[in-house]
Design a protein around this motif. Structure first.
Motif, PDB file in Angstrom:
ATOM      1  N   LEU A  17      -5.145   5.036   0.384  1.00 38.58           N
ATOM      2  CA  LEU A  17      -5.419   4.529  -0.956  1.00 38.58           C
ATOM      3  C   LEU A  17      -6.659   5.180  -1.565  1.00 38.58           C
ATOM      4  CD1 LEU A  17      -4.580   0.732  -0.614  1.00 38.58           C
ATOM      5  CD2 LEU A  17      -3.149   2.601  -1.463  1.00 38.58           C
ATOM      6  N   ARG A  23       0.191  -1.031  -5.366  1.00 37.05           N
ATOM      7  CA  ARG A  23      -0.879  -0.370  -4.615  1.00 37.05           C
ATOM      8  C   ARG A  23      -2.244  -0.905  -5.060  1.00 37.05           C
ATOM      9  NH1 ARG A  23       2.054   4.147  -6.188  1.00 37.05           N
ATOM     10  NH2 ARG A  23       0.262   5.138  -7.206  1.00 37.05           N
ATOM     11  N   ASP A  36      -5.430   7.944  -3.587  1.00 40.40           N
ATOM     12  CA  ASP A  36      -4.302   7.612  -4.460  1.00 40.40           C
ATOM     13  C   ASP A  36      -4.441   8.324  -5.810  1.00 40.40           C
ATOM     14  OD1 ASP A  36      -2.074   5.221  -4.432  1.00 40.40           O
ATOM     15  OD2 ASP A  36      -2.751   5.698  -6.468  1.00 40.40           O
ATOM     16  N   ALA A  38       0.813  -1.218   0.000  1.00 43.28           N
ATOM     17  CA  ALA A  38       0.000   0.000   0.000  1.00 43.28           C
ATOM     18  C   ALA A  38       0.843   1.262   0.000  1.00 43.28           C
ATOM     19  CB  ALA A  38      -0.939   0.002   1.212  1.00 43.28           C
TER      20      ALA A  38
END
Length: 513
Positions: free
Chosen positions: A361, A344, A364, A336
């Protein structure tokens, strides 16, 4: 007018979908005259307990078969059909909910055991017990924990299946006990799995012709130096050898310099490639080879390679089912925070990712990471789930079922280009005014959602919509319709009122005070 757009059929389907319909309306629809509503009623919504009782006991197998595939009811409720007299109903239960979702809730152990060990599949003779068991094995409804316990089960059939499913996960003592099992089929299965670990036996069993069996052996099982040399000399099955964890190290080194970049990429993904060879592959002229060489930091594990293969792609649709061998959550957590978007994406696909990494995330820069998180993690922020729903049409069947998809504050989507998004927004129960303009939308799904919108409360408007074939189904599904009006619609559609049996007279004990 075609039957599919007739008013009676539309009223029946709408009443079946109406979230406010009481049990006596829903059970009326189980009458043969309510057949147009059976799919909606039995396969596409949750049901009160008394209606479930009526469905499970219904004399028509079509009703029970639809319920067997309902993704919205608890597995234990569907599991009540495990001994249904119809083999097709049992097969539907074994095949799992439709549409097939990425993560299917497992059936109770008792139901799994009954389906897997049944000697016959039902009175109708339409399918065999083996076909039903085969449907179950590939349905995703058997949790890994069930197979891990199966080699000790008192039923020999389950022990035999367990040998095939968890052999490589068993310890030495457990493996050693199975060749002495009292059941000959279990002993034979154990002997076959033991033979698979013998490279010489694999060489003897290897078919010369190209076929699935040859590919399986060369991709997964131990190979001798002679087999590897023959493949290299004939330039045959090289990708399989490069993938196989058991390929001899000198053959791996030769495969790392093969002209085919697909073969070199497979070597670059291996968990046992040495540092010098990995550095050579990291400078490979092919970008895919270089990427795979630097993507997976050392020390590596084979389960990590499988997770990257399984979850690291960029296809529009995500794979259905479990990663064949899932690494530890700590490895996903490390992924992650990787600089590589592919890792990821892998981390975002792990439903048990620690909550402190979910927010990271969700923000992201790679949209694929955000969408993977929304599709897989139960704690993904609602705004990320909604964004994935809007952006990824191929994922909507997965996103509509969990309760994480926002259903309110969707007014900004009422004019979206995608009709499925407009339909979601039209159903927003928090709308202060009904989306009247969407009642004339060119898409049937949008019209139906607008007519069923909780914000639409005016009785005269609903009456007019019920008389229009373009909106009748949605209007009949509107939760503001009173039960009396739903019963009237069923009367007009020719569905008889159910005659309830007279109450039983109290027993002397019940009548005494």
């Amino acid at each position: 007018m075609p039957p599919a757009t007739s008013l009676p059929g539309a009223w029946l389907r709408g009443a079946a979908a109406n979230p406010a319909a009481p049990s006596d309306v829903l059970t009326r629809l189980l009458d043969p005259a309510g057949r147009p509503a059976w799919q909606t009623l039995c396969a596409e919504r949750d049901l009160p307990g008394d209606v479930v009782d009526a469905v499970v006991a219904h004399p028509d197998a079509a009703v029970r078969r639809a319920f067997a595939r309902n993704p919205r009811v608890a597995p234990a409720q569907r599991g009540r059909l495990v001994r249904d007299p119809s083999g097709l109903v049992r097969a539907a239960l074994a095949g799992g909910p439709r549409p097939r979702l990425r993560r299917v809730r497992p059936l109770p152990d008792a139901v799994l055991e009954a389906l897997l060990t049944a000697e016959e599949a039902g009175e109708d003779g339409r399918v065999t017990a083996a076909e039903v068991a085969g449907e179950l094995v590939t349905s995703g409804q058997i949790p890994p924990s069930f197979w891990r316990r199966s080699h000790e089960h008192p039923h020999p059939g389950l022990r035999r299946m367990g040998v095939g499913s968890v052999w490589h996960a068993l310890g030495p003592a457990e493996r050693a006990a199975l060749p002495a099992d009292p059941d000959p089929a279990v002993r034979a299965a154990a002997a076959r799995r033991t033979r698979e670990l013998d490279p010489a036996a694999m060489e003897a069993d290897l078919p010369e012709r190209d076929c699935h069996g040859r590919t399986h052996l060369l991709t997964h099982l131990p190979v001798t130096d002679a087999v590897a040399e023959a493949c290299l000399a004939a330039r045959r099955d090289l990708w399989s050898l490069a993938h196989n964890p058991h390929t001899p190290s000198d053959a791996v080194a030769r495969l790392a310099r093969d002209p085919d970049p697909r073969v070199r990429e497979r070597v670059a993904a291996r968990a046992d490639v040495d540092a010098a060879l990995l550095a050579e592959l990291a400078a490979d002229p092919d970008e895919a080879v270089r990427t795979r060489a630097v993507l997976h930091p050392s020390p590596r594990a084979w389960a990590e390679r499988e997770a990257i293969d399984w979850l690291g792609g960029v296809d529009g649709d995500l794979p259905i089912g479990e990663v064949p061998a899932e690494p530890a959550t700590s490895w996903f957590a490390a992924c992650a925070t990787s600089e590589h978007a592919i890792l990821r994406r892998v981390a975002a696909s792990h439903a048990a990712l620690p909550v402190e990494l979910v927010g990271r995330l969700a923000a992201d820069p790679d949209p694929e990471v955000r969408h993977r998180l929304a599709c897989h993690h139960p704690l993904a922020p609602p705004e990320a789930v909604l964004d994935a729903f809007v952006a990824r049409p191929e994922q909507r069947r997965h996103l509509l079922t969990p309760p994480r998809l926002p259903r309110t504050d969707l007014r900004h989507l009422l004019d979206h280009d995608d009709p499925e998004v407009r339909a979601l927004a039209a159903a927003d129960p928090a709308l202060e005014e009904p989306p009247v303009r969407l009642l004339a939308d060119p898409d049937e799904r949008v019209r139906r959602a607008a007519a069923a919108a909780p914000a639409l409360r005016d009785a005269d408007t609903l009456a007019a919509l019920l008389d229009d074939p373009a909106t009748a189904e949605g209007a009949a599904a509107n939760p503001n319709l009173p039960a009396r009006r739903l019963h009237e619609l069923l009367d007009l559609a020719g569905v008889p009122r159910r005659r309830l049996p007279p109450p039983k007279p109290p027993t002397p004990q019940e009548g005494s005070s």
